[in-house]
Design an enzyme around this catalytic site. Structure first.
Site, PDB file in Angstrom:
ATOM      1  N   ALA A  10      53.283 -18.844   2.331  1.00 14.86           N
ATOM      2  CA  ALA A  10      53.495 -18.881   3.792  1.00 14.86           C
ATOM      3  C   ALA A  10      54.572 -17.902   4.250  1.00 14.86           C
ATOM      4  CB  ALA A  10      53.844 -20.303   4.224  1.00 14.86           C
ATOM      5  N   TYR A 153      41.147  -8.202 -10.446  1.00 14.01           N
ATOM      6  CA  TYR A 153      41.312  -8.894  -9.151  1.00 14.01           C
ATOM      7  C   TYR A 153      40.001  -9.595  -8.787  1.00 14.01           C
ATOM      8  CZ  TYR A 153      42.008  -9.993  -4.268  1.00 14.01           C
ATOM      9  OH  TYR A 153      42.087 -10.683  -3.067  1.00 14.01           O
ATOM     10  N   PHE A 190      49.129  -7.400   1.909  1.00 20.17           N
ATOM     11  CA  PHE A 190      48.276  -7.371   0.722  1.00 20.17           C
ATOM     12  C   PHE A 190      48.167  -5.980   0.079  1.00 20.17           C
ATOM     13  CE2 PHE A 190      44.013  -6.763  -1.074  1.00 20.17           C
ATOM     14  CZ  PHE A 190      43.948  -7.775  -2.008  1.00 20.17           C
TER      15      PHE A 190
HETATM   16  P1  NDP Z   1      50.208 -11.137   1.675  1.00 18.38           P
HETATM   17  O1  NDP Z   1      50.689 -10.213   0.614  1.00 18.38           O
HETATM   18  O2  NDP Z   1      50.484 -10.782   3.099  1.00 18.38           O
HETATM   19  O3  NDP Z   1      50.803 -12.611   1.385  1.00 18.38           O
HETATM   20  C1  NDP Z   1      50.713 -13.165   0.096  1.00 18.38           C
HETATM   21  C2  NDP Z   1      51.488 -14.468   0.030  1.00 18.38           C
HETATM   22  O4  NDP Z   1      51.340 -15.006  -1.298  1.00 18.38           O
HETATM   23  C3  NDP Z   1      52.968 -14.294   0.290  1.00 18.38           C
HETATM   24  O5  NDP Z   1      53.432 -15.340   1.099  1.00 18.38           O
HETATM   25  C4  NDP Z   1      53.585 -14.403  -1.099  1.00 18.38           C
HETATM   26  O6  NDP Z   1      54.856 -15.029  -1.032  1.00 18.38           O
HETATM   27  C5  NDP Z   1      52.599 -15.365  -1.794  1.00 18.38           C
HETATM   28  N1  NDP Z   1      52.688 -15.233  -3.235  1.00 18.38           N
HETATM   29  C6  NDP Z   1      52.297 -14.178  -3.997  1.00 18.38           C
HETATM   30  N2  NDP Z   1      52.604 -14.403  -5.285  1.00 18.38           N
HETATM   31  C7  NDP Z   1      53.200 -15.633  -5.324  1.00 18.38           C
HETATM   32  C8  NDP Z   1      53.756 -16.405  -6.369  1.00 18.38           C
HETATM   33  N3  NDP Z   1      53.767 -15.982  -7.646  1.00 18.38           N
HETATM   34  N4  NDP Z   1      54.290 -17.619  -6.066  1.00 18.38           N
HETATM   35  C9  NDP Z   1      54.293 -18.059  -4.793  1.00 18.38           C
HETATM   36  N5  NDP Z   1      53.776 -17.375  -3.761  1.00 18.38           N
HETATM   37  C10 NDP Z   1      53.246 -16.163  -4.039  1.00 18.38           C
HETATM   38  O7  NDP Z   1      48.650 -11.313   1.414  1.00 18.38           O
HETATM   39  P2  NDP Z   1      47.465 -12.000   2.287  1.00 18.38           P
HETATM   40  O8  NDP Z   1      48.019 -12.941   3.257  1.00 18.38           O
HETATM   41  O9  NDP Z   1      46.583 -10.925   2.761  1.00 18.38           O
HETATM   42  O10 NDP Z   1      46.681 -12.752   1.131  1.00 18.38           O
HETATM   43  C11 NDP Z   1      46.630 -14.155   1.019  1.00 18.38           C
HETATM   44  C12 NDP Z   1      45.456 -14.523   0.135  1.00 18.38           C
HETATM   45  O11 NDP Z   1      44.247 -14.021   0.687  1.00 18.38           O
HETATM   46  C13 NDP Z   1      45.523 -13.960  -1.283  1.00 18.38           C
HETATM   47  O12 NDP Z   1      45.015 -14.953  -2.163  1.00 18.38           O
HETATM   48  C14 NDP Z   1      44.605 -12.749  -1.242  1.00 18.38           C
HETATM   49  O13 NDP Z   1      44.054 -12.464  -2.501  1.00 18.38           O
HETATM   50  C15 NDP Z   1      43.547 -13.244  -0.269  1.00 18.38           C
HETATM   51  N6  NDP Z   1      42.786 -12.217   0.437  1.00 18.38           N
HETATM   52  C16 NDP Z   1      43.397 -11.206   1.143  1.00 18.38           C
HETATM   53  C17 NDP Z   1      42.615 -10.277   1.832  1.00 18.38           C
HETATM   54  C18 NDP Z   1      43.202  -9.140   2.596  1.00 18.38           C
HETATM   55  O14 NDP Z   1      42.471  -8.144   2.844  1.00 18.38           O
HETATM   56  N7  NDP Z   1      44.455  -9.206   3.044  1.00 18.38           N
HETATM   57  C19 NDP Z   1      41.152 -10.383   1.858  1.00 18.38           C
HETATM   58  C20 NDP Z   1      40.629 -11.466   1.060  1.00 18.38           C
HETATM   59  C21 NDP Z   1      41.429 -12.350   0.408  1.00 18.38           C
HETATM   60  P3  NDP Z   1      56.176 -14.577  -1.847  1.00 18.38           P
HETATM   61  O15 NDP Z   1      56.013 -13.119  -2.165  1.00 18.38           O
HETATM   62  O16 NDP Z   1      57.291 -14.870  -0.897  1.00 18.38           O
HETATM   63  O17 NDP Z   1      56.185 -15.466  -3.029  1.00 18.38           O
HETATM   64  C1  8X3 Z   2      40.912  -8.554  -0.658  1.00 16.01           C
HETATM   65  C2  8X3 Z   2      39.800  -7.749  -0.099  1.00 16.01           C
HETATM   66  O1  8X3 Z   2      38.138  -5.885  -0.582  1.00 16.01           O
HETATM   67  O2  8X3 Z   2      40.415  -5.520  -1.292  1.00 16.01           O
HETATM   68  O3  8X3 Z   2      40.462  -9.630  -1.397  1.00 16.01           O
HETATM   69  O4  8X3 Z   2      39.025  -7.041  -2.467  1.00 16.01           O
HETATM   70  S1  8X3 Z   2      39.337  -6.507  -1.178  1.00 16.01           S
END
Ligand code: NDP
Ligand code: 8X3
Length: 252
Positions: A10, A153, A190
């Site tokens: 979050a 991934y 991301f």
């Molecule tokens: P962000 O990088 O913006 O946010 C990722 C979040 O995950 C951060 O709050 C981070 O918190 C937390 N996190 C990462 N590693 C850890 C860890 N080891 N322990 C605890 N918390 C962790 O990414 P998104 O919001 O874009 O991604 C969220 C989810 O959605 C992921 O699972 C991603 O794979 C998925 N996703 C993203 C897409 C995109 O295009 N953005 C598309 C499809 C899926 P902190 O670093 O503070 O620990």
């Molecule tokens: C994140 C979207 O297309 O980079 O899951 O895999 S993509």
């Protein structure tokens, strides 16, 4: 009494947007992530803006002991959770299989797969005791198709898909809903994380594209929790209109 949602990851992106959305809808919110200072700032903002309670818990989802300790130590009044959003996750690198960094593979598997398993197992006793609950797992379009240089991934997200499907079967007897949410390209932190801080490379992912925002995804996640108790959205894919799947885009 307010409903309660537990959100992993979050401190940024979808998780932070979910915290804002659910708080605005009068949920009390448990926000988690490793960056404790961001959690405290978000707690203040959400409590002041929405008049709800927010519990920040800082832990690394890769660390099984940290996960179980943090959840075991939650105050009793926070244990009646209605929704768990398993969102914490990341991609690291975009290289050919034979050139990718093996440590980064480990981190993706430990975070996206094992972290999700630990958090779910640690929280399930609360749902089971209550006789209801809703688990929402963040997959991806990368859980549906593999793409070049996506290797581990994609594998980690295929695992989220498989875990969601099997959880749904095993949780039937406990009246627990399981929804897998699969976003396409969304501009959050991301890609900056994926490209190890290279902002230009991260930005280029969205060239010629109007990507999803974190709010777009949070709104859909929230919607999944608003359908009646006898209805479950099992699986949902959300893409920008210019994206058909993990591979095909119409960039302008
Ligand atoms: P962000 O990088 O913006 O946010 C990722 C979040 O995950 C951060 O709050 C981070 O918190 C937390 N996190 C990462 N590693 C850890 C860890 N080891 N322990 C605890 N918390 C962790 O990414 P998104 O919001 O874009 O991604 C969220 C989810 O959605 C992921 O699972 C991603 O794979 C998925 N996703 C993203 C897409 C995109 O295009 N953005 C598309 C499809 C899926 P902190 O670093 O503070 O620990
Ligand atoms: C994140 C979207 O297309 O980079 O899951 O895999 S993509």
């Amino acid at each position: 009494m307010h409903k309660k949602v537990f959100i992993t990851g979050a401190t940024a992106g979808f998780g932070e947007a979910c915290a804002r959305k659910f708080a605005a809808e009068q949920y009390d919110v448990i926000i988690t992530g490793r960056r404790a200072e961001r959690l405290l700032k978000l707690k203040d903002e959400l409590e002041q803006t929405n008049g709800v309670s927010v519990l920040p818990l800082s832990f690394d989802v890769q660390d099984r002991r940290q996960v179980f300790d943090a959840i075991r130590q939650m105050p009793e009044e926070w244990q009646q959770i209605d929704v768990l959003i398993n969102n914490a996750g990341l991609a690291l690198g975009r290289e050919y299989f034979d050139e990718a960094d093996i440590d980064e593979w480990e981190t993706m598997i430990d975070t996206n797969v094992k972290g999700l398993l630990y958090v779910s197992r640690a929280l399930l006793p609360f749902f089971i005791a209550k006789g209801s609950g809703h688990i929402i797992n963040l997959g991806s379009v990368a859980a549906k198709e593999v793409y070049e240089k996506g290797n581990v991934y994609c594998a980690s997200k295929f695992a989220v898909e498989a875990i969601s499907r099997s959880m749904r079967i095993d949780m039937l007897r406990h009246n627990i809903k399981v929804t897998a949410v699969h976003p396409g390209a969304a501009e959050t932190e991301f890609s900056v994380v994926r490209f190890r801080g290279d902002e230009a490379k991260a930005k280029a992912i969205y060239n010629g594209l109007k990507p999803l925002t974190a709010k777009d995804v949070a709104d859909v996640i929230y919607y999944c929790t608003t359908v009646p108790g006898h209805v479950c959205i099992n699986d949902i894919v959300i893409c920008p209109t210019q994206q058909a799947d993990a591979i095909y885009f119409n960039r302008k």
